[in-house]
Every structure is written in structure tokens, then in C-alpha cells.
Design an enzyme around this catalytic site. Structure first.
Site, PDB file in Angstrom:
ATOM      1  N   HIS A 354       0.877  -1.176   0.000  1.00 11.18           N
ATOM      2  CA  HIS A 354       0.000   0.000   0.000  1.00 11.18           C
ATOM      3  C   HIS A 354       0.911   1.222   0.000  1.00 11.18           C
ATOM      4  O   HIS A 354       1.673   1.438   0.943  1.00 11.18           O
ATOM      5  CB  HIS A 354      -0.921  -0.010   1.214  1.00 11.18           C
ATOM      6  CG  HIS A 354      -1.893  -1.146   1.210  1.00 11.18           C
ATOM      7  ND1 HIS A 354      -2.333  -1.773   2.361  1.00 11.18           N
ATOM      8  CD2 HIS A 354      -2.509  -1.785   0.181  1.00 11.18           C
ATOM      9  CE1 HIS A 354      -3.179  -2.736   2.037  1.00 11.18           C
ATOM     10  NE2 HIS A 354      -3.301  -2.753   0.722  1.00 11.18           N
ATOM     11  N   GLU A 584       2.070  -4.880  10.937  1.00 10.12           N
ATOM     12  CA  GLU A 584       1.539  -3.518  10.971  1.00 10.12           C
ATOM     13  C   GLU A 584       2.448  -2.725  11.904  1.00 10.12           C
ATOM     14  O   GLU A 584       2.492  -2.975  13.104  1.00 10.12           O
ATOM     15  CB  GLU A 584       0.094  -3.517  11.470  1.00 10.12           C
ATOM     16  CG  GLU A 584      -0.866  -4.333  10.605  1.00 10.12           C
ATOM     17  CD  GLU A 584      -1.275  -3.604   9.338  1.00 10.12           C
ATOM     18  OE1 GLU A 584      -0.960  -2.406   9.211  1.00 10.12           O
ATOM     19  OE2 GLU A 584      -1.909  -4.230   8.467  1.00 10.12           O
TER      20      GLU A 584
END
Length: 750
Positions: A354, A584
Site C-alpha cells: 500500500h 503492521e
């Protein structure tokens, strides 16, 4: 010349101390450094003003007003609606042209989004409920699925009037230069502030408004809930506290609420209460690395500089191109770059899937610099990693998306700009869905021995040119197929947690725990990263957005968080030998450059520890017993774990396993299967389990006779044993048939 002379003024407060403020009346082009700057630096161009008497001190700066702003207007703002409406902020000297990068703001964010600003530093005039309290008024914070829970998407005032405010305590004198505002993040509600005022204070008793000339400034807020809107003050102001005071908001008939998310920009100043280094939070790293955000050209330049510094252990190569023809560069780190060495495992880190989740990109650039420097210094841990592992670092899988986010900058890109590829594809949902293929086969096949549990083929419709597959995804799949990766991690941002496969739920439920046969080892891998990460392992940290992962020790099954069909982790597990998790890295997808050193400190040990896990379990070489040549594509089966792997082209293999005793069976086409017991210890190196396979005699006989050779004694003995066994089986079958026929005759007579 007079405009460049610093003005110094000293006013003593009633309490007997003075406040040091940085300012220059006409020229403010030089950057004000954050808290790390020394008092001496500020003294060269300073105003000494009393914090007690004025409660908020203004520092003139003419260059904050630009031609795009009406000089007599009460509104001071910058809307981020594209290149056309952008108001230039003050540039730091030496920066490139505006079209080559984001706005260079003179002061960094205080850290509402990154959680450097604690919940206790936020107050509000009122709030509707706990889930809409002041602690939720953070830029880009994400709400839970249901309104009314404790994780809503903004601060919302209880009352709908102009007396509501959100207050931030900077905990020290700070030179405030601006505010960034967003509306409420919610699936069900549409709330935002259209205009607002700002006030400052040093004691929360006396408040001074932010002025625009002789009038109180009114700043433009949001016209939608997600676009960040930056407002820069005409006059930077020194104070400890700042309030955002909404004036108008979206009414939604009579149902509109006063709701906002915010970030505050300001430079912390040294004061009498924090003159020692131990009284301030660390903002630097002991490692001398290039801590900044690198666009595509800068990334390429940095990678080349690392290769030039360590040419013997590095290699730069490309695995393909993005939609806009930007190459997907990989840095290889190994003692023999460009070559797969027998028995040496292959490891990969992938970042930037991303494009707006940028911390992974910078961490991998830091990692390659760090490993080069430490290898040259003789750091034995790094030397061992380089000599025993072939490491591949892909810092940007989605360079097109990154460039879009980079142009806006860290605080102004919002939550989603740059997430997708240039074609609008979410690459973490773009890999072949092999989970459905596997689960459909399990439901339809009654004979489980015919089922496969690894190396699932890619469906034909996915490989066609018409398939909606990003060129970046195709490049990574080809990369996976060409290199026998053993372990990897996919670096993301926006949360603090490590997730492991499966990422997709079996029945398409929104979330459901969906384990792989290697659940225990995946949990080990996830814990190895999470437990050594300084931010994740902090027991006092607050949740980032809408889920408290501390309850799960900062690791979770991906499907138990949310359903992600077509993920890279699941594809890697089902189509190749590689085990992969998602990390993450931070609550903030695009942290400010000033936060990169501490983020490196948070993740350096985790990145190294996780790489070292590639040496857990068993490894070995599968060879032909006669020729001693490696056997490719041999299947390695571990008893009680329904997931096999295969050997690489040279016959070497690596099977990741937790400590324990395992019965391992190896089989290959044309060979007799072989089994042995392998013990995995707690050591930081694998157990060696080699296998020598014997060809199936019939095939071996054909090969020898075809070459005109003579059968060796061991093969003659083996053939004799097989003939004897076959004769016994045949004789037994004949006797059984005869006995059955005799019994039938006797029964007929009776």
C-alpha cells in the site's frame, strides 16, 4: 540589512524566570528545529517574553501570508483539493522545487496521530459519550463498525453551540504554527466542522485568540469527512496550550454534531523545566542512517550508495515494473550476491504494497544501510546473517501509489491516498485466491489421499492477459516462483500488530479464526517480531484505532481480524514453500520524518530477530543414492502436519518447525520413499536431516540396461527380494481363491 538583524527582548515574569522564544521580524526562511535544538541556538535570534504576563506570545512572521490569501479576510486556510488550490508554506532552505516533493512545514506535528500526544493531554468542553471523547479527536483515527461503541471516529461535543472546544496540552512551551483538521470517520454519520477559531494559553485560565491582523482569525475547516485541511497561522504563537473552537459545522437538518479530528503543528522550545536531556523523550537514533522520506529517485540513489559502499555483499536487481514504468528494485544482501548457495535459506522483506503505508519502505532502506555498516565494522551477528542467509529487500512494491502520497506529505495524504495502485487495485487482495480452490476440493473429494495440500496451481483465468491483475502483483508472483524463499514478512502500517495466515475466512464471514496446519509455528513467528518491538511490547500503550491488540499479545490470526481474500500471505503459503506474516508497524501510516529515528529504534531488533527465524526447524539435501545428485521437487512430509513442502532445484530444502521430535518422510517421482526422525532443538540453527533416495528398481534396471551396463549386486538382491515378495502375494491370492471355490462346492452339495 536592518531586516536581518535579530531583536532581543527580555521580560521577567512574576515567578522570577524568563521564557525563551525564537523569532525574527522580517526573514523567517530558516527552519526551526524541534525539541533537540539547544538553548544557545535559539539565543542567537530570540525574544524573551513572559509566559505568566502575556499567557500567549506572538512571534511575527510575514512570510506565512501569501498572495493566495486575501490580506483583509478573516479566513486563513489551505484546502488540499489538488495542485491548483495549494498555498505554499514556508520552505526549508535547500529543499527542491515544489513540484518535486511535499510542502516542507517549518514545525513538525505534535503527535496526535502518532500517539506521542497522550490521552491525558487532550481535553474538551464536553463530549457525547466515551467513544466520542477528546482522546478520539486524532487525525486519521478510524472508527469501529458500530456507532456507539468505545472506538468511534472523532471527538464530538455534547452540545451544538459555538462554546465547544478541543484542547491540546503540549506540556512545554511550543511555537504553534498551524492546525490540520478532518471530519468524523464513520460508516453511519456525516459530521464535520466548516469553520473554527484557535486560542492559546500558558495556564488554561487566560486565553488569547489567534489573530489575522487586527481581527480574530476564522479558519476554514472541512467540506468532507476525510480530506485533511491545513491552516497556517499568520503569526506563529508561543504557548503551552492550544484550543480549537468550532464556529460552524454540517447541520444535517437538525442532527449534525460538532465533530472533528485534528493534528497540531508546533516546535517545542527549551525551557527552565526541561533543560536536561533525560527530561525529554528521545528523538534520535544512535545509528547514523539517512532518516528522511525518500521518493523514487532518492530511494534509487540511496540503494546505489549502499551497493557502492558494500559491493561484495550487495546486489541491486529489478523484478519488474509498475503501471507507470517505475522499476521494482530489490536489494540482495549475501556473501555471494546473485547466487543461490546449497543449503542457504532465502529470506525476503516486502514493503510498500500500500503506497501510503510508508514506514516499511524507510525501515528497509535503513536496514540495508545498517547491515552494510555493521558488516564492515565486524558485528558478528550481522556477519553471521550475511554469510548464512540470502536476504532480499523490496522497499516499494507500489511505487506509483507512494509517489501520490509523497506529493501530499506525511500529514496531508489522508488515510487512503496512495493506498491503491495507479489502476486502483488493492494489491493485498490481488493475488490468486487459492484458499477457495483448496476448500472446494476438500468439500468435493471423498478420498482425502487424493487431495493436495501445497503448491496449488494458479487458476487459468487468473493468468490470462485480460485478468484484472496489477503488473506489480504479476512481478512479485514471478519473483516468488523463481527464488525458493523460505520465510518473509509483508510490512504495512496503520496499526500495531503482527498477523499470520490464513487471512481469508472459509465461509466468507467478516471475521473468523482460520488457522493453517502450521498454526503453532506462525504464532511463534508473529511473537518473535511483536515481543521484540519496543512500541508493540509497551504494556502502557493505547490502542491505535478500534481494536485492542494488547489483549492478544499483539499477534492475531489474519482472518480473525478481518477477511482478506487474495492476500499475499495466503498465496505464498499455498503456492510456494514460503511462510509469511504481515507486520503492521505503526498507528500512523505516514509518520513525520522527525519520527523516523525513533521508529527505527522500535523496529531494529525485531527486523533482525525475525530474519534469524529462517534458521529454525530442519534443513538438508535430498540426493540420489547412486549419483549423489540433488533431487528437485521432492516432497517433504512431516507427520501430523497436513502441509508439505518441496525441495529446490539443487535438492536442498528447509522446513520451518518449532522445537520437538518429528517423523519426516521424503518422496520423489521414480524413487522409493524414505523416512527418519528429526529432532528440532531450541538452538539458533537448524537440525540437518539429509536424505538419500533409491530409485525404484524397474526404472533403475531400464536405465542401466539401456546403457549396456551390468546390474550391481545390491540391485540383483533387491530384484530377488521383490520377486519373492510378489510370488508370496500371488500364491496367497491363488490359495484364497481355491479355498473359496472349494467352500462354494461344499455348500452346493449340502
Amino acid at each position: 540589512m536592518a531586516g536581518f538583524l535579530p531583536i532581543t527582548l527580555l521580560l521577567f515574569s512574576a515567578s522570577g524566570f524568563f521564557v525563551l522564544v525564537c523569532g525574527r521580524p522580517a526573514d523567517f526562511t530558516s527552519a526551526v528545529q524541534p525539541a533537540a535544538a539547544s538553548a544557545a541556538d535559539f539565543a542567537t535570534k530570540s525574544l524573551f517574553l513572559s509566559a505568566r504576563t502575556s499567557n500567549a506570545t506572538e512571534v511575527p512572521a510575514t512570510e506565512f501570508t501569501t498572495s493566495s490569501r486575501k490580506s483583509t479576510a478573516e479566513t486563513t486556510t489551505e484546502r488540499l483539493t489538488g495542485k491548483g488550490g495549494r498555498k505554499p508554506a514556508r520552505k526549508v532552505p535547500g529543499t527542491e522545487r515544489d513540484d518535486e516533493g511535499p510542502l516542507e512545514l517549518e514545525c513538525p506535528p505534535l503527535g496526535l496521530e502518532s500517539l506521542r500526544v497522550k490521552d491525558t493531554q487532550l481535553r474538551a468542553s464536553s463530549y457525547k459519550r466515551r467513544g466520542l471523547g477528546p482522546h478520539r479527536g486524532r487525525l486519521n483515527i478510524q472508527s469501529g463498525i458500530e456507532d456507539g461503541d468505545i472506538y468511534d471516529g472523532a471527538w464530538c461535543a455534547r452540545y451544538r453551540d459555538k462554546n465547544q472546544w478541543l484542547e491540546v496540552d503540549a506540556q512545554r512551551l511550543t511555537r504553534f504554527i498551524g492546525v490540520i483538521l478532518q471530519g468524523r470517520n464513520s460508516i453511519w454519520s456525516w459530521d464535520m466542522v466548516h469553520t473554527y477559531k484557535v486560542q492559546f494559553s500558558n495556564d488554561t485560565l487566560l486565553w488569547k485568540p489567534c489573530m489575522n491582523g487586527s481581527k480574530e482569525a476564522i479558519f476554514e475547516g472541512n467540506q468532507d469527512a476525510e480530506t485533511p485541511v491545513l491552516a497556517l497561522f499568520d503569526t506563529p504563537t508561543v504557548a503551552r496550550y492550544i484550543r480549537i473552537n468550532p464556529q460552524t459545522w454540517y447541520q444535517n437538518g437538525t442532527e449534525g454534531d460538532v465533530c472533528l479530528r485534528a493534528e497540531v503543528l508546533g516546535c517545542a522550545l527549551p525551557g527552565p523545566s526541561n533543560v536536561y536531556a533525560w527530561q525529554t523523550e528521545p528523538t534520535e537514533s544512535k545509528d547514523k542512517l539517512n532518516f528522511k522520506h525518500h521518493n523514487y529517485k532518492e530511494m534509487r540513489k540511496l540503494m546505489k550508495s549502499v551497493h557502492d559502499e558494500c559491493p561484495d555483499i550487495t546486489r541491486i536487481y529489478s523484478i519488474g515494473k509498475s503501471y507507470k514504468d517505475l522499476k521494482l528494485y530489490v536489494m540482495e544482501i549475501s556473501d555471494n550476491p546473485g547466487k543461490h548457495e546449497l543449503g542457504e535459506p532465502e529470506f525476503r522483506y516486502v514493503a510498500g504494497m500500500h503506497g501510503n503505508e510508508v514506514l516499511g519502505r524507510e525501515l528497509l532502506l535503513n536496514l540495508m544501510q545498517y547491515m552494510c555498516q555493521e558488516y564492515k565494522r565486524g558485528n558478528q551477528r550481522i556477519v553471521r546473517l550475511v554469510k548464512e542467509t540470502r536476504i532480499h529487500l523490496l522497499p516499494s512494491m507500489n511505487p506509483d501509489g507512494y509517489e501520490m502520497a509523497f506529493q501530499k506529505g506525511s500529514e496531508l495524504a489522508g488515510w487512503a491516498l496512495g493506498r491503491y495502485s495507479y489502476e486502483g487495485i488493492d494489491m493485498n487482495h490481488n493475488f490468486a485466491d487459492l484458499n477457495s480452490v483448496m476448500w472446494t476440493a476438500i468439500e468435493l473429494e471423498t478420498d482425502r489421499s487424493k487431495l493436495i495440500n501445497h503448491y496449488f496451481p494458479i487458476p487459468e483465468q487468473y493468468t490470462s492477459e485480460e485478468a484484472f491483475v496489477a503488473p506489480e502483483t504479476r512481478a512479485v508472483i514471478s519473483w516468488m516462483q523463481n527464488i525458493p524463499f523460505v520465510l518473509g514478512a509483508n510490512l504495512h502500517g496503520g496499526e500495531l500488530v503482527v498477523t499470520y495466515p490464513f487471512d481469508m475466512t472459509r465461509d466468507w464471514a467478516p471475521r473468523e479464526h482460520t488457522p493453517t496446519p502450521d498454526e503453532s509455528f506462525f504464532r511463534w513467528l508473529a511473537a518473535a517480531y511483536a515481543s521484540t518491538n519496543q512500541a508493540m511490547s509497551n504494556p502502557d500503550r493505547r490502542p491505535c484505532h478500534n481494536k485492542d491488540f494488547l489483549r492478544y499479545n499483539n499477534i492475531i490470526n489474519g482472518a480473525d481480524w478481518h477477511n482478506v481474500p487474495g492476500s499475499m500471505n495466503d498465496f505464498s503459503y499455498l503456492h510456494t514453500n514460503c511462510f509469511e506474516v504481515t507486520v503492521e508497524l505503526s498507528c500512523d501510516k505516514f509518520p513525520h520524518a522527525s519520527e523516523l529515528p525513533i521508529e527505527w529504534e522500535n523496529n531494529r531488533e525485531s527486523l533482525l530477530v525475525y530474519m534469524e527465524q529462517v534458521h529454525r526447524g530442519i534443513k538438508g539435501v535430498i540426493r540420489d543414492k547412486d549419483t549423489e545428485a540433488g533431487i528437485a521437487d521432492a516432497t517433504i512430509k512431516v507427520e501430523d502436519i497436513d502441509h508439505h513442502i518441496r525441495s529446490a532445484a539443487d535438492g536442498d530444502y528447509w522446513r520451518l518447525l518449532n522445537p520437538g521430535e518429528y517423523r519426516v518422510t521424503v518422496s520423489a517421482e521414480g524413487y522409493v520413499p524414505s523416512s527418519r526422525t528429526c529432532d528440532v532443538m531450541y538452538d539458533h540453527f537448524p537440525t540437518i536431516c539429509d536424505f538419500n533416495l533409491t530409485r525404484i528398481p524397474r526404472r533403475r534396471v531400464k536405465d542401466i540396461l539401456a546403457k549396456g551396463g551390468k546390474l550391481p549386486k545390491d540391485l540383483q538382491l533387491r530384484l530377488r527380494q521383490l520377486r519373492t515378495r510378489k510370488l508370496r502375494v500371488t500364491t496367497k491370492a491363488i490359495n484364497q481363491r481355491r479355498a473359496a471355490a472349494a467352500a462354494a462346492k461344499r455348500a452346493k452339495r449340502v
